[in-house]
Design a protein around this motif. Structure first.
Motif, short mmCIF file in Angstrom:
data_model
loop_
_atom_site.label_atom_id
_atom_site.label_comp_id
_atom_site.label_asym_id
_atom_site.label_seq_id
_atom_site.Cartn_x
_atom_site.Cartn_y
_atom_site.Cartn_z
N LEU B 25 0.84 -1.20 0.00
CA LEU B 25 0.00 0.00 0.00
C LEU B 25 0.87 1.25 0.00
O LEU B 25 1.81 1.37 0.79
N PHE B 27 0.22 5.35 0.15
CA PHE B 27 -0.61 6.55 0.22
C PHE B 27 -0.21 7.34 1.46
O PHE B 27 0.61 6.89 2.26
N VAL B 37 -12.05 4.54 3.85
CA VAL B 37 -11.51 3.33 3.24
C VAL B 37 -12.70 2.42 2.96
O VAL B 37 -13.38 1.98 3.90
N LYS B 45 -9.86 -3.91 5.21
CA LYS B 45 -10.10 -2.52 5.67
C LYS B 45 -9.77 -2.35 7.15
O LYS B 45 -9.05 -1.44 7.54
N ILE B 209 -10.24 5.64 -0.42
CA ILE B 209 -9.37 4.57 -0.89
C ILE B 209 -10.26 3.36 -1.08
O ILE B 209 -11.01 2.98 -0.17
N LEU B 211 -10.43 -0.51 -1.48
CA LEU B 211 -9.56 -1.64 -1.17
C LEU B 211 -10.27 -2.93 -1.59
O LEU B 211 -11.46 -3.10 -1.31
N GLU B 215 -5.52 -4.91 -1.79
CA GLU B 215 -4.83 -3.97 -2.67
C GLU B 215 -5.68 -2.73 -2.91
O GLU B 215 -6.92 -2.81 -2.95
N ILE B 216 -5.00 -1.59 -3.09
CA ILE B 216 -5.73 -0.37 -3.41
C ILE B 216 -6.09 -0.43 -4.89
O ILE B 216 -5.22 -0.52 -5.75
N THR B 217 -7.40 -0.41 -5.16
CA THR B 217 -7.82 -0.49 -6.56
C THR B 217 -8.11 0.90 -7.13
O THR B 217 -8.08 1.09 -8.34
N MET B 219 -8.13 5.43 -5.85
CA MET B 219 -7.95 6.42 -4.78
C MET B 219 -8.29 7.79 -5.36
O MET B 219 -7.93 8.08 -6.50
#
Lengths: 266, 241
Positions: B25, B27, B37, B45, B209, B211, B215-217, B219
């Motif tokens: 991650l 950010f 989130v 999360k 964000i 998630l 994984e962050i998909t 933002m």
């Protein structure tokens, strides 16, 4: 007329098997399926205690501090193993915690009794050290096992509270204080109750034994009072030392509750 | 909102054994921002939220608070970064005892006067409730407000919200989130809220964000993510796909 003492012969002991026979008769009547277990327990009681008698006689014949200390340490190791085996939840380093707590409490309390209260000479006389040491270890074991069981239950029950306190800035020790308090209370209350009712509803075992062996009841009572005080302090000390070691196992070095231990041990 | 970075996540990951819960991650969180989130159940999360005040430690990458590693002063970090749990733990005792729980180790809190405690209760809109009342008798919404007041007594700079309204009905959820937004404005707080309810968060968060599977998909702001159709994953979930 007061007899000097009552001698129990092997023949008398065989006659006392009539109690077991009567119990088996009752068990059979009610179809409780306990006959086999009771027979094994009867046999083990006989063999274990008889062996213990011979071991003690052998040790009593050797008045040396090293013998006394070795036997006590062996008893503590066996008690710590037994305590770990009895523990239904997985607690890291629990054997070590039991060993340290029983060793410390036994040496401290037994030492005080031998040196300052009974003023035994020589201080390592096995006639005093072994039976009193055995009582201390046994009581410490029972109490610490009970406390440890309860402590894990409290942690499971209070997981949310503990994490809340940690999140507010508490140290692990502050966060589990309520759980520690509740578990020590649960283990000590039976001791306190025993102190409250002793002599009113029961005559304790040690006192009974001494009276049967011909000791003046007034003297026997004094021993019993000392033993009650000793029991309570042993339980308190053993619990505190054990928990001081055990609670740390449930936290990481970053002051996080190791919740996975509480899941694994369900 | 100013531009001071409070938390900086650099390739942060979290795994348990062989299972990766959070993966690489990157950010940051700026002061006074409201970050939501969002993501489906099991996205990671809550685990991510726990990293902010070190209730869990990253197993990889770098995470700093005001440029310093989190573990430098854990207790101060946790006092500065308040955590509101999904289900608030209410201690056996009165409202006052619950409010003063951190007074066990913080003498300033222990010495808080009753009228000051009532100000905290007013702040979370628990008006005219006696301090002596048994806290466990409060309703779900009241308990969550009490838990918020208990966090605010620590005078935090950051507030972490772990699905704080998931057990409440929609009307009460909005009322709690309205309250949080007002408290944020009054106290200049930075907020990170975890939720699966993107419609609810739309009213409050400035940045999101998304998630999924650790994984962050995506933002950005809601507007930016709407343009990318990033919320389609929720629509799919709602349809049960």
């Amino acid at each position: 007329m007061q007899p000097d003492f009552y001698t129990l012969t092997w023949t008398d002991l065989i006659v006392s098997l009539v109690f077991i026979a009567f119990a088996i008769f009752l068990i059979k009547q009610w179809k409780l399926d306990l006959e086999k277990t009771l027979l094994i327990a009867t046999f083990r009681t006989f063999v274990q205690l008889t062996l213990m008698g011979y071991v003690l006689t052998w040790f009593f014949g050797r008045e040396h501090w090293l013998f006394m200390l070795t036997l006590l340490i062996i008893m503590i190791i066996i008690a710590s193993y037994e305590g770990t085996r009895r523990q239904k939840d997985e607690i890291p380093k629990f054997f070590m915690a039991m060993l340290v707590s029983l060793l410390t409490s036994t040496l401290l309390i037994l030492g005080t009794i031998l040196l300052f209260i009974l003023d035994v000479k020589p201080w390592f006389s096995p006639y005093a050290a072994i039976p009193i040491g055995g009582m201390i270890i046994g009581n410490g074991l029972n109490s610490a096992s009970l406390t440890a069981n309860r402590f894990v239950s409290e942690l499971k029950h209070r997981e949310g509270e503990i994490e809340t306190l940690l999140a507010l800035g508490a140290t692990p020790k502050l966060a589990i204080y309520d759980a520690m308090k509740a578990s020590i209370h649960a283990a000590l209350i039976p001791n306190i109750n025993a102190m409250m009712t002793v002599g009113l509803v029961q005559i304790p075992g040690v006192m009974t034994g001494q009276i049967l062996a011909g000791i003046d009841p007034i003297i026997a009572v004094r021993y019993q009072i000392m033993i009650m005080y000793m029991w309570f302090t042993t339980a308190t000390l053993a619990n505190m030392i054990m928990l001081a070691i055990v609670y740390r196992q449930f936290f990481t070095s970053n002051m996080q509750l190791r919740s996975e231990l509480l899941r694994e041990s369900t | 909102m100013n531009d001071q970075v409070l938390f900086d996540f650099q390739n942060v990951s979290f795994s348990v054994g062989d299972v990766d819960i959070l993966k690489g991650l990157n950010f940051h969180l700026k002061q006074a921002e409201f970050l939501a989130v969002l993501g489906p159940s099991g996205a990671g999360k809550s685990t991510l939220l726990r990293l902010f005040n070190l209730l869990a430690s990253p197993t990889g990458g770098d995470l700093t608070y005001r440029g310093q590693p989190l573990q430098n002063d854990i207790r101060t970090l946790r006092q500065n970064v308040g955590y509101l749990f999904q289900t608030p733990a209410i201690f056996n005792g009165s409202i006052k005892e619950n409010l003063l729980i951190a007074g066990r180790w913080d003498t300033t809190i222990a010495n808080t006067l009753d009228h000051e405690l009532k100000q905290y209760l007013d702040q979370v809109e628990l008006f005219n409730i006696p301090l002596t009342r048994n806290a466990r008798e409060l309703s779900g919404g009241e308990k969550q407000r009490l838990a918020l007041a208990r966090v605010l007594i620590n005078k935090p700079q950051v507030l972490l919200l772990d699905e704080p309204t998931s057990s409440l009905d929609p009307k009460l959820s909005r009322s709690i989130m309205d309250l949080v937004k007002r408290v944020q404005k009054n106290l200049d707080l930075t907020i990170v809220a975890v939720s699966h309810d993107h419609e609810l968060m739309r009213r409050y968060a400035q940045r999101i964000i998304l998630l999924n599977a650790g994984e962050i998909t995506a933002m950005g702001s809601f507007g930016e993510l709407d343009d990318l159709n990033a919320f389609d994953m929720f629509t799919d979930l709602d349809r049960g796909d």
